[in-house]
Enzyme design. Structure first.
Site, PDB file in Angstrom:
ATOM      1  N   GLN A   1      -4.819  -1.771   9.638  1.00  0.00           N
ATOM      2  CA  GLN A   1      -4.948  -3.198   9.076  1.00  0.00           C
ATOM      3  C   GLN A   1      -5.633  -4.305   9.704  1.00  0.00           C
ATOM      4  O   GLN A   1      -5.313  -4.371  11.052  1.00  0.00           O
ATOM      5  CB  GLN A   1      -3.446  -3.284   8.834  1.00  0.00           C
ATOM      6  CG  GLN A   1      -3.067  -4.620   7.980  1.00  0.00           C
ATOM      7  CD  GLN A   1      -3.304  -4.595   6.727  1.00  0.00           C
ATOM      8  OE1 GLN A   1      -3.585  -3.452   5.809  1.00  0.00           O
ATOM      9  NE2 GLN A   1      -3.717  -5.634   6.088  1.00  0.00           N
TER      10      GLN A   1
ATOM     11  N   ASP B   1     -11.211   2.553   3.662  1.00  0.00           N
ATOM     12  CA  ASP B   1     -11.658   0.889   3.584  1.00  0.00           C
ATOM     13  C   ASP B   1     -13.111   0.687   3.202  1.00  0.00           C
ATOM     14  O   ASP B   1     -13.205  -0.479   2.907  1.00  0.00           O
ATOM     15  CB  ASP B   1     -10.914   0.001   4.891  1.00  0.00           C
ATOM     16  CG  ASP B   1      -9.957  -0.529   4.824  1.00  0.00           C
ATOM     17  OD1 ASP B   1      -9.615  -0.891   3.727  1.00  0.00           O
ATOM     18  OD2 ASP B   1      -9.154  -0.943   5.997  1.00  0.00           O
TER      19      ASP B   1
ATOM     20  N   LYS C   1       0.945  -1.141   0.039  1.00  0.00           N
ATOM     21  CA  LYS C   1       0.222  -0.036   0.092  1.00  0.00           C
ATOM     22  C   LYS C   1       0.946   1.242  -0.107  1.00  0.00           C
ATOM     23  O   LYS C   1       0.790   2.226  -0.579  1.00  0.00           O
ATOM     24  CB  LYS C   1      -1.088   0.134   1.337  1.00  0.00           C
ATOM     25  CG  LYS C   1      -1.765  -0.997   1.085  1.00  0.00           C
ATOM     26  CD  LYS C   1      -2.686  -1.353   2.288  1.00  0.00           C
ATOM     27  CE  LYS C   1      -3.829  -2.505   2.108  1.00  0.00           C
ATOM     28  NZ  LYS C   1      -4.359  -2.828   3.396  1.00  0.00           N
TER      29      LYS C   1
HETATM   30  N1  GUN Z   1      -6.393  -7.227   5.674  1.00  0.00           N
HETATM   31  C1  GUN Z   1      -6.660  -7.835   4.559  1.00  0.00           C
HETATM   32  N2  GUN Z   1      -7.164  -7.007   3.448  1.00  0.00           N
HETATM   33  C2  GUN Z   1      -7.658  -5.814   4.234  1.00  0.00           C
HETATM   34  C3  GUN Z   1      -8.243  -4.603   3.597  1.00  0.00           C
HETATM   35  O1  GUN Z   1      -8.459  -4.588   2.712  1.00  0.00           O
HETATM   36  N3  GUN Z   1      -8.118  -3.735   4.436  1.00  0.00           N
HETATM   37  C4  GUN Z   1      -7.585  -3.704   5.878  1.00  0.00           C
HETATM   38  N4  GUN Z   1      -7.769  -2.566   6.712  1.00  0.00           N
HETATM   39  N5  GUN Z   1      -7.135  -4.634   6.379  1.00  0.00           N
HETATM   40  C5  GUN Z   1      -6.975  -5.847   5.475  1.00  0.00           C
END
Ligand code: GUN
Length: 291
Positions: free
Chosen positions: A97, A120, A53
């Site tokens: 996350q 998100d 990211k």
């Molecule tokens: N863990 C796995 N995929 C995601 C996601 O799309 N967002 C977040 N915040 N955590 C994740």
């Protein structure tokens, strides 16, 4: 016949490039889109995702700030960080996350994020908006990335039998809503671990979204010839022949490519689309902060 492979990396890069002019316009106004990522603990997979990211932010010219917290952190300490980020006008997007340590109530943390900064798309207000049929706001990134993938590949969704395997808050439920929405018009079946006769239900599906989190779960003989197969799974399988000690595999047996019409690979399919949609949500949240 072999399926057309849906190259999520290439499609994702196209989406990221298309964001550059919007980011430039914001910068002309003196505003640099800024994403804050909170990561708790040392789960190796989560660290890889967060690094990906951050790299995407670098590619797009989005500022990113990473907040690392120990796995021993308390709920209150995470809430305090979220509150601080909510109040900081220079931050436009906040992502915590997942997964969080088991003693932390993840929903409580997510709902503490300002809905305007919830890139998100997991906040109950943003998910509620989607249930109400509004798809112009901050949508969950993986479902939004799947919809883009279908759109960019020219797939006609109207009237198709879509089978969603998995009913998670993050993928299964929101993608079901997006596929059933007016204008997309698929006929959606949601299946899960208690579904009976899944192979037969699968064989009826023109479009399969596999999001169950189980390696190679969907078998080639379950696939209707020519179907569109989107594999959302990212499962780590130990592999001593690899330097990393593991390999990634999806929720769909790769031999399904001999039967399907289209298939998204793992890695390099839905993953990069999810990240591109996170970049898109961060730009949207920044633009909406000006209103
Ligand atoms: N863990 C796995 N995929 C995601 C996601 O799309 N967002 C977040 N915040 N955590 C994740």
């Amino acid at each position: 016949m072999s399926a057309t492979i849906l190259d999520g990396k290439e499609l994702g890069r196209t989406i990221e490039k298309d964001l550059i002019s919007r980011i430039d316009n914001l910068k002309k106004l003196g505003i640099s889109p800024h994403l804050a990522v909170v990561i708790v603990g040392d789960d190796p997979a989560s660290h890889v995702y967060v690094r990906n990211k951050e790299m995407a932010c670098n590619r797009c010219g989005i500022t990113s700030t990473r907040i690392d917290m120990s796995s021993k952190v308390t709920e209150i300490e995470i809430l305090e960080i979220v509150k601080k980020l909510n109040l900081d006008d220079s931050i436009h997007g906040i992502l915590v996350q997942s997964p969080l340590p088991s003693d932390i109530d993840e929903s409580l943390i997510i709902d503490a994020i300002s809905p305007n900064k919830d890139v998100d798309g997991f906040h109950k207000m943003n998910l509620g908006s989607l249930v109400q049929g509004n798809t112009s706001g901050l949508l969950p990134c993986t479902p939004a990335g799947i919809m883009k993938m279908l759109e960019m590949s020219g797939y006609q969704t109207s009237g198709k039998n879509a089978l969603v395997i998995g009913r998670s808050r993050i993928v299964g439920m929101p993608i079901s809503l997006l596929l059933a929405q007016r204008g997309i018009d698929s006929t959606v079946t949601i299946s899960h671990s208690r579904t009976k006769n899944l192979p037969n239900i699968c064989l009826q599906a023109d479009l399969i979204i596999a999001a169950i989190g189980s390696a190679d779960f969907v078998k080639p003989e379950w696939i209707k010839p020519g179907a569109m197969v989107i594999d959302v799974g990212i499962n780590r399988i130990s592999d001593s022949t690899r330097k990393s000690g593991y390999r990634l595999t999806g929720d769909v047996d790769p031999n399904a490519a001999n039967i399907a019409g289209w298939i998204s690979p793992v890695p390099g399919g839905v993953g990069p689309m999810t990240i591109a949609m996170l970049m898109s949500n961060t730009v949207l949240a920044t633009e909406q902060s000006l209103r």
